[in-house]
Design a protein around this motif. Structure first.
Motif, PDB file in Angstrom:
ATOM      1  N   LEU A 109       0.835  -1.206   0.000  1.00 31.63           N
ATOM      2  CA  LEU A 109       0.000   0.000   0.000  1.00 31.63           C
ATOM      3  C   LEU A 109       0.871   1.258   0.000  1.00 31.63           C
ATOM      4  N   PHE A 110       1.967   1.226   0.750  1.00 33.95           N
ATOM      5  CA  PHE A 110       2.902   2.348   0.724  1.00 33.95           C
ATOM      6  C   PHE A 110       3.516   2.501  -0.659  1.00 33.95           C
ATOM      7  N   THR A 111       3.803   1.373  -1.305  1.00 32.99           N
ATOM      8  CA  THR A 111       4.373   1.417  -2.650  1.00 32.99           C
ATOM      9  C   THR A 111       3.427   2.120  -3.610  1.00 32.99           C
ATOM     10  N   SER A 132      -7.716   3.321   1.352  1.00 31.44           N
ATOM     11  CA  SER A 132      -8.622   3.917   2.342  1.00 31.44           C
ATOM     12  C   SER A 132      -8.979   2.929   3.452  1.00 31.44           C
ATOM     13  N   VAL A 133      -9.308   1.696   3.059  1.00 30.82           N
ATOM     14  CA  VAL A 133      -9.680   0.682   4.055  1.00 30.82           C
ATOM     15  C   VAL A 133      -8.509   0.403   4.996  1.00 30.82           C
ATOM     16  N   ALA A 134      -7.318   0.240   4.427  1.00 28.89           N
ATOM     17  CA  ALA A 134      -6.140  -0.024   5.259  1.00 28.89           C
ATOM     18  C   ALA A 134      -5.846   1.155   6.173  1.00 28.89           C
ATOM     19  N   GLY A 135      -5.943   2.358   5.639  1.00 31.64           N
ATOM     20  CA  GLY A 135      -5.673   3.548   6.436  1.00 31.64           C
ATOM     21  C   GLY A 135      -6.631   3.672   7.608  1.00 31.64           C
ATOM     22  N   VAL A 273      -7.089  -6.898  10.070  1.00 31.89           N
ATOM     23  CA  VAL A 273      -8.191  -7.264   9.170  1.00 31.89           C
ATOM     24  C   VAL A 273      -8.386  -6.186   8.108  1.00 31.89           C
ATOM     25  N   GLY A 274      -8.259  -4.913   8.521  1.00 28.75           N
ATOM     26  CA  GLY A 274      -8.385  -3.832   7.552  1.00 28.75           C
ATOM     27  C   GLY A 274      -7.344  -3.932   6.452  1.00 28.75           C
ATOM     28  N   VAL A 275      -6.109  -4.230   6.837  1.00 32.79           N
ATOM     29  CA  VAL A 275      -5.033  -4.372   5.852  1.00 32.79           C
ATOM     30  C   VAL A 275      -5.272  -5.591   4.971  1.00 32.79           C
ATOM     31  N   TRP A 276      -5.722  -6.693   5.557  1.00 37.29           N
ATOM     32  CA  TRP A 276      -5.979  -7.901   4.762  1.00 37.29           C
ATOM     33  C   TRP A 276      -7.098  -7.673   3.749  1.00 37.29           C
ATOM     34  N   ILE A 277      -8.157  -6.976   4.164  1.00 35.97           N
ATOM     35  CA  ILE A 277      -9.242  -6.649   3.225  1.00 35.97           C
ATOM     36  C   ILE A 277      -8.704  -5.767   2.096  1.00 35.97           C
ATOM     37  N   ALA A 278      -7.855  -4.804   2.462  1.00 40.34           N
ATOM     38  CA  ALA A 278      -7.263  -3.926   1.455  1.00 40.34           C
ATOM     39  C   ALA A 278      -6.437  -4.722   0.454  1.00 40.34           C
ATOM     40  N   LEU A 279      -5.698  -5.700   0.943  1.00 40.28           N
ATOM     41  CA  LEU A 279      -4.887  -6.518   0.046  1.00 40.28           C
ATOM     42  C   LEU A 279      -5.759  -7.340  -0.898  1.00 40.28           C
ATOM     43  N   MET A 280      -6.937  -7.752  -0.433  1.00 39.28           N
ATOM     44  CA  MET A 280      -7.858  -8.468  -1.317  1.00 39.28           C
ATOM     45  C   MET A 280      -8.301  -7.567  -2.474  1.00 39.28           C
ATOM     46  N   PHE A 281      -8.521  -6.288  -2.174  1.00 41.73           N
ATOM     47  CA  PHE A 281      -8.878  -5.344  -3.237  1.00 41.73           C
ATOM     48  C   PHE A 281      -7.710  -5.179  -4.212  1.00 41.73           C
TER      49      PHE A 281
END
Length: 310
Positions: A109-111, A132-135, A273-281
């Motif tokens: 996400l930082f990348t 946004s979700v991860a943040g 969980v927020g980061v994992w959901i973001a990675l799914m996107f």
């Protein structure tokens, strides 16, 4: 198919070794983490020098050192890499393995954000949703838990910026690059070693031959997965490497949660969980882009991003 299978073997080997770093550095947690990184840098340089000698790449190293612009970029990347190594080792030996795992989950996400900031790239809708979700997840976790995850953010920031710098460096292979970076880092490591010796004393060789041997072998463990990754990158599509990269933080998470028994209250679960959901996107976005690609060449594009050297 044979090339793909070989590439998967090399890639799995690289990421499994990187995934084994948390238990490895836990074994030498009795040694000051700032001393550990100093020895790691110096032993990595010795391993790289041996590899460069055997493969006759000293001319490539000299070419980098004789180019002010390229060498300057490697000085910057070396400082970022050293910072990344130091934050990671401090996180592991102080019992924050889960937070180091979060850092490498956040890194993609930082990348993406750095692509917007430095290269003015435009994000797709799914990428905006992912960021946004991860943040929101990490922010809520920090507020509810009462502490900003500095280790995770430091790892993601240092490694993300390391990738930005490497995108400006062309035509330098991984072993040559790591050799130059460790050449730059060794003076920093020596100064750090002197400071540690004067303040707390050196302990790498005070806990018996096993601990001393593990400290010294850390350089070998740094170089080996780099070589395996280079072989995997030559044989595998970019998408395969993209999926394989999550193996390392997953292994770190499992080690921190199930083996080390680190606490993970609800507030911290929200961040993960927020980061994992973001990675799914992000994965969904990657799959959609591949389906829209006009030719299969995109799927076999060589890996050009940073190598996860930690």
């Amino acid at each position: 198919m044979k090339q793909t299978r070989a590439g998967l073997g090399y890639g799995l080997g690289a990421y499994l070794i990187w995934g084994a770093f948390p238990p490895f550095f836990t074994l030498i947690a009795v040694v000051n983490p700032f001393e550990v990184v100093s020895w790691r840098v110096m032993t990595t340089l010795l391993v790289c020098a041996l590899i460069v000698t055997v493969t006759r790449r000293w001319s490539r190293v000299r070419a980098v050192l004789s180019s002010p612009k390229t060498f300057g970029m490697f000085v910057l990347s070396a400082i970022l890499l050293y910072a990344n190594w130091q934050i990671f080792v401090v996180g592991v030996v102080t019992g924050h393995v889960l937070e180091t795992s979060l850092g490498y989950f956040i890194n993609p996400l930082f990348t993406i954000l750095f692509g917007v900031i430095f290269w003015r790239e435009r994000l797709s809708r799914l990428q905006w949703i992912a960021v946004s979700v991860a943040g929101v997840g990490v922010l809520y976790s920090a507020i509810a838990y009462g502490r900003v995850p500095w280790i995770a953010l430091g790892i993601a920031l240092s490694f993300g910026l390391y990738g930005v710098v490497h995108q400006r460096i062309e035509h330098v292979d991984g072993v040559t690059g790591l050799t130059v970076e460790t050449l730059v880092s060794v003076p920093i490591g020596i100064v750090q070693l002197i400071v540690v010796a004067s303040v707390a004393g050196l302990g790498a060789f005070s806990f018996g031959p096993l601990i001393a041997g593990l400290v010294l072998v850390s350089g070998l463990l740094t170089a080996v997965p780099l070589i395996l990754f280079g072989e995997a990158a030559r044989r595998l599509p970019l998408t395969y490497l993209g999926f394989l990269q999550f193996l390392t933080p997953i292994l770190a998470f499992l080690f921190g949660y199930f083996v080390m028994g680190e606490e993970l209250p609800l507030s911290r679960w929200v961040g993960f969980v927020g980061v994992w959901i973001a990675l799914m996107f992000l994965i969904a976005d990657m799959i959609l882009r591949l389906r829209r690609a006009p030719s299969p060449e995109l799927a076999h594009q060589p890996h050009t991003g940073p190598i996860p050297l930690d």
